[in-house]
Design a protein around this motif. Structure first.
Motif, mmCIF file in Angstrom:
data_model
loop_
_atom_site.group_PDB
_atom_site.id
_atom_site.type_symbol
_atom_site.label_atom_id
_atom_site.label_comp_id
_atom_site.label_asym_id
_atom_site.label_seq_id
_atom_site.Cartn_x
_atom_site.Cartn_y
_atom_site.Cartn_z
ATOM 1 N N VAL A 1 0.816 -1.214 0.000
ATOM 2 C CA VAL A 1 0.000 0.000 0.000
ATOM 3 C C VAL A 1 0.852 1.268 0.000
ATOM 4 O O VAL A 1 0.335 2.369 0.109
ATOM 5 C CB VAL A 1 -1.020 0.020 1.162
ATOM 6 C CG1 VAL A 1 -2.009 -1.136 1.036
ATOM 7 C CG2 VAL A 1 -0.324 -0.007 2.500
ATOM 8 N N GLY A 2 2.153 1.105 -0.115
ATOM 9 C CA GLY A 2 3.034 2.258 -0.269
ATOM 10 C C GLY A 2 3.418 2.985 1.007
ATOM 11 O O GLY A 2 3.744 4.166 0.956
ATOM 12 N N ASN A 3 3.408 2.301 2.141
ATOM 13 C CA ASN A 3 3.843 2.948 3.382
ATOM 14 C C ASN A 3 5.329 3.295 3.348
ATOM 15 O O ASN A 3 5.756 4.226 4.015
ATOM 16 C CB ASN A 3 3.571 2.042 4.596
ATOM 17 C CG ASN A 3 2.112 2.004 4.953
ATOM 18 O OD1 ASN A 3 1.485 3.045 5.124
ATOM 19 N ND2 ASN A 3 1.559 0.811 5.057
ATOM 20 N N ALA A 4 6.104 2.522 2.622
ATOM 21 C CA ALA A 4 7.548 2.730 2.425
ATOM 22 C C ALA A 4 8.369 2.632 3.705
ATOM 23 O O ALA A 4 9.490 3.100 3.754
ATOM 24 C CB ALA A 4 7.810 4.056 1.722
ATOM 25 N N ARG A 5 7.833 2.003 4.713
ATOM 26 C CA ARG A 5 8.597 1.850 5.966
ATOM 27 C C ARG A 5 9.770 0.892 5.787
ATOM 28 O O ARG A 5 10.797 1.051 6.421
ATOM 29 C CB ARG A 5 7.688 1.392 7.089
ATOM 30 C CG ARG A 5 6.702 2.469 7.488
ATOM 31 C CD ARG A 5 5.852 2.037 8.642
ATOM 32 N NE ARG A 5 4.851 3.062 8.927
ATOM 33 C CZ ARG A 5 3.919 2.916 9.831
ATOM 34 N NH1 ARG A 5 3.854 1.811 10.547
ATOM 35 N NH2 ARG A 5 3.045 3.875 10.026
ATOM 36 N N CYS A 6 9.601 -0.092 4.911
ATOM 37 C CA CYS A 6 10.704 -1.020 4.641
ATOM 38 C C CYS A 6 11.883 -0.265 4.033
ATOM 39 O O CYS A 6 13.030 -0.442 4.447
ATOM 40 C CB CYS A 6 10.248 -2.147 3.717
ATOM 41 S SG CYS A 6 9.567 -1.606 2.129
ATOM 42 N N TYR B 1 14.698 -6.192 9.996
ATOM 43 C CA TYR B 1 14.122 -4.932 10.486
ATOM 44 C C TYR B 1 13.184 -4.323 9.440
ATOM 45 O O TYR B 1 12.116 -3.812 9.782
ATOM 46 C CB TYR B 1 15.214 -3.921 10.828
ATOM 47 C CG TYR B 1 16.055 -4.265 12.039
ATOM 48 C CD1 TYR B 1 15.558 -5.017 13.100
ATOM 49 C CD2 TYR B 1 17.370 -3.835 12.123
ATOM 50 C CE1 TYR B 1 16.337 -5.339 14.197
ATOM 51 C CE2 TYR B 1 18.168 -4.147 13.222
ATOM 52 C CZ TYR B 1 17.641 -4.892 14.249
ATOM 53 O OH TYR B 1 18.418 -5.205 15.331
ATOM 54 N N GLY B 2 13.590 -4.376 8.183
ATOM 55 C CA GLY B 2 12.737 -3.850 7.112
ATOM 56 C C GLY B 2 11.432 -4.612 6.997
ATOM 57 O O GLY B 2 10.368 -4.021 6.816
ATOM 58 N N ALA B 3 11.501 -5.935 7.119
ATOM 59 C CA ALA B 3 10.289 -6.759 7.053
ATOM 60 C C ALA B 3 9.350 -6.437 8.208
ATOM 61 O O ALA B 3 8.139 -6.282 8.026
ATOM 62 C CB ALA B 3 10.662 -8.242 7.064
ATOM 63 N N ARG B 4 9.913 -6.296 9.386
ATOM 64 C CA ARG B 4 9.097 -6.011 10.568
ATOM 65 C C ARG B 4 8.520 -4.605 10.549
ATOM 66 O O ARG B 4 7.531 -4.326 11.235
ATOM 67 C CB ARG B 4 9.925 -6.232 11.828
ATOM 68 C CG ARG B 4 10.239 -7.686 12.048
ATOM 69 C CD ARG B 4 11.104 -7.915 13.247
ATOM 70 N NE ARG B 4 11.389 -9.339 13.374
ATOM 71 C CZ ARG B 4 12.489 -9.823 13.905
ATOM 72 N NH1 ARG B 4 13.422 -9.018 14.374
ATOM 73 N NH2 ARG B 4 12.672 -11.120 13.969
ATOM 74 N N ALA B 5 9.097 -3.726 9.779
ATOM 75 C CA ALA B 5 8.603 -2.346 9.694
ATOM 76 C C ALA B 5 7.322 -2.240 8.880
ATOM 77 O O ALA B 5 6.589 -1.256 8.992
ATOM 78 C CB ALA B 5 9.676 -1.436 9.086
#
Length: 76
Positions: free
Chosen positions: A11-16, A49-53
């Motif tokens: 959905v484009g949160n881009a937290r990863c 960490y990226g996956a969990r974000a």
């Protein structure tokens, strides 16, 4: 270790990508641009960490033995 991504569910949160732009590359619209990748040696923690974000939990961490360590399964 391998990362698998449900690209169509992004959905484009881009937290990863905020955790690691090197590993989690986004397209021009801000959505994840891959369905997965092999994690380079030494970058395992950063990949996790990226996956969990990801708030949508569409990024899966597949360990070398084939087990999925993220997202965690809920007890039955």
């Amino acid at each position: 270790m391998r990362i698998r991504i449900e690209k169509g569910a992004c959905v484009g949160n881009a937290r990863c990508a905020a955790v690691s732009k090197e590993l989690y590359v986004l397209d021009d619209d801000g959505y994840i641009d891959t369905e997965g990748f092999d994690v380079p040696e030494g970058m395992e923690k950063l990949a996790k960490y990226g996956a969990r974000a990801c708030p949508e939990k569409i990024i899966y961490v597949e360990e070398d033995d084939g087990t999925i360590s993220w997202p965690l399964k809920k007890p039955a």
